[in-house]
Design a protein around this motif. Sequence first.
Motif, PDB file in Angstrom:
ATOM      1  N   LEU A  54       0.332  -3.716 -46.219  1.00  0.00           N
ATOM      2  CA  LEU A  54       0.194  -2.263 -46.233  1.00  0.00           C
ATOM      3  C   LEU A  54       0.079  -1.715 -44.808  1.00  0.00           C
ATOM      4  O   LEU A  54       0.609  -0.628 -44.500  1.00  0.00           O
ATOM      5  CB  LEU A  54      -1.024  -1.847 -47.059  1.00  0.00           C
ATOM      6  CG  LEU A  54      -0.887  -1.993 -48.576  1.00  0.00           C
ATOM      7  CD1 LEU A  54      -2.241  -1.836 -49.255  1.00  0.00           C
ATOM      8  CD2 LEU A  54       0.108  -0.984 -49.130  1.00  0.00           C
ATOM      9  N   GLU A  55      -0.588  -2.472 -43.938  1.00  0.00           N
ATOM     10  CA  GLU A  55      -0.687  -2.051 -42.540  1.00  0.00           C
ATOM     11  C   GLU A  55       0.689  -2.085 -41.877  1.00  0.00           C
ATOM     12  O   GLU A  55       1.069  -1.145 -41.157  1.00  0.00           O
ATOM     13  CB  GLU A  55      -1.672  -2.946 -41.791  1.00  0.00           C
ATOM     14  CG  GLU A  55      -1.928  -2.480 -40.367  1.00  0.00           C
ATOM     15  CD  GLU A  55      -2.836  -3.424 -39.599  1.00  0.00           C
ATOM     16  OE1 GLU A  55      -3.254  -3.036 -38.491  1.00  0.00           O
ATOM     17  OE2 GLU A  55      -3.099  -4.541 -40.076  1.00  0.00           O
ATOM     18  N   GLU A  56       1.460  -3.138 -42.137  1.00  0.00           N
ATOM     19  CA  GLU A  56       2.812  -3.240 -41.593  1.00  0.00           C
ATOM     20  C   GLU A  56       3.682  -2.072 -42.057  1.00  0.00           C
ATOM     21  O   GLU A  56       4.527  -1.568 -41.303  1.00  0.00           O
ATOM     22  CB  GLU A  56       3.482  -4.549 -42.040  1.00  0.00           C
ATOM     23  CG  GLU A  56       2.985  -5.793 -41.336  1.00  0.00           C
ATOM     24  CD  GLU A  56       3.630  -7.047 -41.917  1.00  0.00           C
ATOM     25  OE1 GLU A  56       4.688  -6.925 -42.564  1.00  0.00           O
ATOM     26  OE2 GLU A  56       3.077  -8.135 -41.712  1.00  0.00           O
ATOM     27  N   GLU A  57       3.488  -1.649 -43.309  1.00  0.00           N
ATOM     28  CA  GLU A  57       4.280  -0.558 -43.871  1.00  0.00           C
ATOM     29  C   GLU A  57       3.812   0.818 -43.401  1.00  0.00           C
ATOM     30  O   GLU A  57       4.426   1.839 -43.750  1.00  0.00           O
ATOM     31  CB  GLU A  57       4.208  -0.605 -45.405  1.00  0.00           C
ATOM     32  CG  GLU A  57       4.844  -1.842 -46.012  1.00  0.00           C
ATOM     33  CD  GLU A  57       4.557  -1.956 -47.504  1.00  0.00           C
ATOM     34  OE1 GLU A  57       3.815  -1.097 -48.041  1.00  0.00           O
ATOM     35  OE2 GLU A  57       5.063  -2.894 -48.131  1.00  0.00           O
ATOM     36  N   GLY A  58       2.703   0.844 -42.648  1.00  0.00           N
ATOM     37  CA  GLY A  58       2.185   2.124 -42.179  1.00  0.00           C
ATOM     38  C   GLY A  58       1.378   2.874 -43.222  1.00  0.00           C
ATOM     39  O   GLY A  58       1.116   4.077 -43.078  1.00  0.00           O
ATOM     40  N   MET A  59       0.977   2.178 -44.280  1.00  0.00           N
ATOM     41  CA  MET A  59       0.214   2.819 -45.348  1.00  0.00           C
ATOM     42  C   MET A  59      -1.295   2.831 -45.065  1.00  0.00           C
ATOM     43  O   MET A  59      -2.015   3.679 -45.584  1.00  0.00           O
ATOM     44  CB  MET A  59       0.457   2.104 -46.682  1.00  0.00           C
ATOM     45  CG  MET A  59       1.908   2.114 -47.129  1.00  0.00           C
ATOM     46  SD  MET A  59       2.418   3.783 -47.523  1.00  0.00           S
ATOM     47  CE  MET A  59       4.164   3.543 -47.773  1.00  0.00           C
ATOM     48  N   VAL A  60      -1.767   1.860 -44.276  1.00  0.00           N
ATOM     49  CA  VAL A  60      -3.182   1.801 -43.909  1.00  0.00           C
ATOM     50  C   VAL A  60      -3.311   1.455 -42.434  1.00  0.00           C
ATOM     51  O   VAL A  60      -2.377   0.925 -41.819  1.00  0.00           O
ATOM     52  CB  VAL A  60      -3.975   0.768 -44.757  1.00  0.00           C
ATOM     53  CG1 VAL A  60      -3.842   1.042 -46.233  1.00  0.00           C
ATOM     54  CG2 VAL A  60      -3.557  -0.652 -44.430  1.00  0.00           C
ATOM     55  N   THR A  61      -4.464   1.775 -41.877  1.00  0.00           N
ATOM     56  CA  THR A  61      -4.823   1.319 -40.538  1.00  0.00           C
ATOM     57  C   THR A  61      -6.126   0.543 -40.664  1.00  0.00           C
ATOM     58  O   THR A  61      -6.845   0.665 -41.663  1.00  0.00           O
ATOM     59  CB  THR A  61      -5.037   2.503 -39.577  1.00  0.00           C
ATOM     60  OG1 THR A  61      -6.083   3.338 -40.085  1.00  0.00           O
ATOM     61  CG2 THR A  61      -3.754   3.307 -39.417  1.00  0.00           C
ATOM     62  N   LYS A  62      -6.419  -0.261 -39.658  1.00  0.00           N
ATOM     63  CA  LYS A  62      -7.678  -1.009 -39.687  1.00  0.00           C
ATOM     64  C   LYS A  62      -8.415  -0.807 -38.377  1.00  0.00           C
ATOM     65  O   LYS A  62      -7.817  -0.575 -37.324  1.00  0.00           O
ATOM     66  CB  LYS A  62      -7.437  -2.484 -39.979  1.00  0.00           C
ATOM     67  CG  LYS A  62      -6.772  -3.262 -38.872  1.00  0.00           C
ATOM     68  CD  LYS A  62      -6.605  -4.728 -39.275  1.00  0.00           C
ATOM     69  CE  LYS A  62      -5.916  -5.523 -38.172  1.00  0.00           C
ATOM     70  NZ  LYS A  62      -5.678  -6.914 -38.550  1.00  0.00           N
ATOM     71  N   SER A  63      -9.742  -0.904 -38.477  1.00  0.00           N
ATOM     72  CA  SER A  63     -10.593  -0.830 -37.300  1.00  0.00           C
ATOM     73  C   SER A  63     -11.744  -1.794 -37.508  1.00  0.00           C
ATOM     74  O   SER A  63     -12.029  -2.211 -38.631  1.00  0.00           O
ATOM     75  CB  SER A  63     -11.112   0.598 -37.091  1.00  0.00           C
ATOM     76  OG  SER A  63     -11.837   1.026 -38.238  1.00  0.00           O
ATOM     77  N   VAL A  64     -12.396  -2.162 -36.420  1.00  0.00           N
ATOM     78  CA  VAL A  64     -13.500  -3.117 -36.501  1.00  0.00           C
ATOM     79  C   VAL A  64     -14.821  -2.361 -36.403  1.00  0.00           C
ATOM     80  O   VAL A  64     -15.026  -1.547 -35.501  1.00  0.00           O
ATOM     81  CB  VAL A  64     -13.400  -4.174 -35.379  1.00  0.00           C
ATOM     82  CG1 VAL A  64     -14.603  -5.120 -35.427  1.00  0.00           C
ATOM     83  CG2 VAL A  64     -12.100  -4.954 -35.509  1.00  0.00           C
TER      84      VAL A  64
END
Length: 200
Positions: A54-64
């Motif tokens: 989903l991150e690769e598809e631009g649907m989600v982002t992640k943070s720490v």
Amino acid sequence: MPPVFSHGDLRLYVLNLLDDGPRHGYDIIQALADRTGGTYTPSAGTIYPRLAKLEEEGMVTKSVDGRKTVYEITEAGRAEVAARREDLAGIEAGLADSVRLIADEVRGSVRDAMRSLRADLAAAGAEQRTAPDERTDDVRTRSREQLQRADAAVNDFRGRVRADLRTHVARGGELSENLVDDLVAGLDDIAREVTRALAD
């Protein structure tokens, strides 16, 4: 039991969970377990690759955040969730069916246990009627043993159900009025069956 999520449904449902707010991976796993009534608890090996995709598809982002990785839906992800509301409604209906199936299985198990208890009580009653002079002390001893066994079973059942309900609500799960009504009705049925069996 068939799979809880059909092909592609889990991806959409994870997006839908993130549409409610940012979550870390374990929180997503717990939310899935809660919303499926415990019928489906995915492994980290199932969830994290989907989040990466989903991150690769631009649907989600992640943070720490400390030691946790938090995932948040993007505008593109929100647009997909909005466009697929009908698909999500179908998924939710399927999850509700899964929970109902579990409730039916529990009721079936309780009915089987009650049939067994009635048979045991009937056999004990027949034995009492056939040997009245020898039975008094043995019957009292056996009855006390069975009373302890029944108490333990009731307390165990109460503890397990209470813990499941409290955990479900504590994790944000919905506890529907229909489910509680079914539980109350089932317990009333059991109480009547016990009373009837003891009166025979």
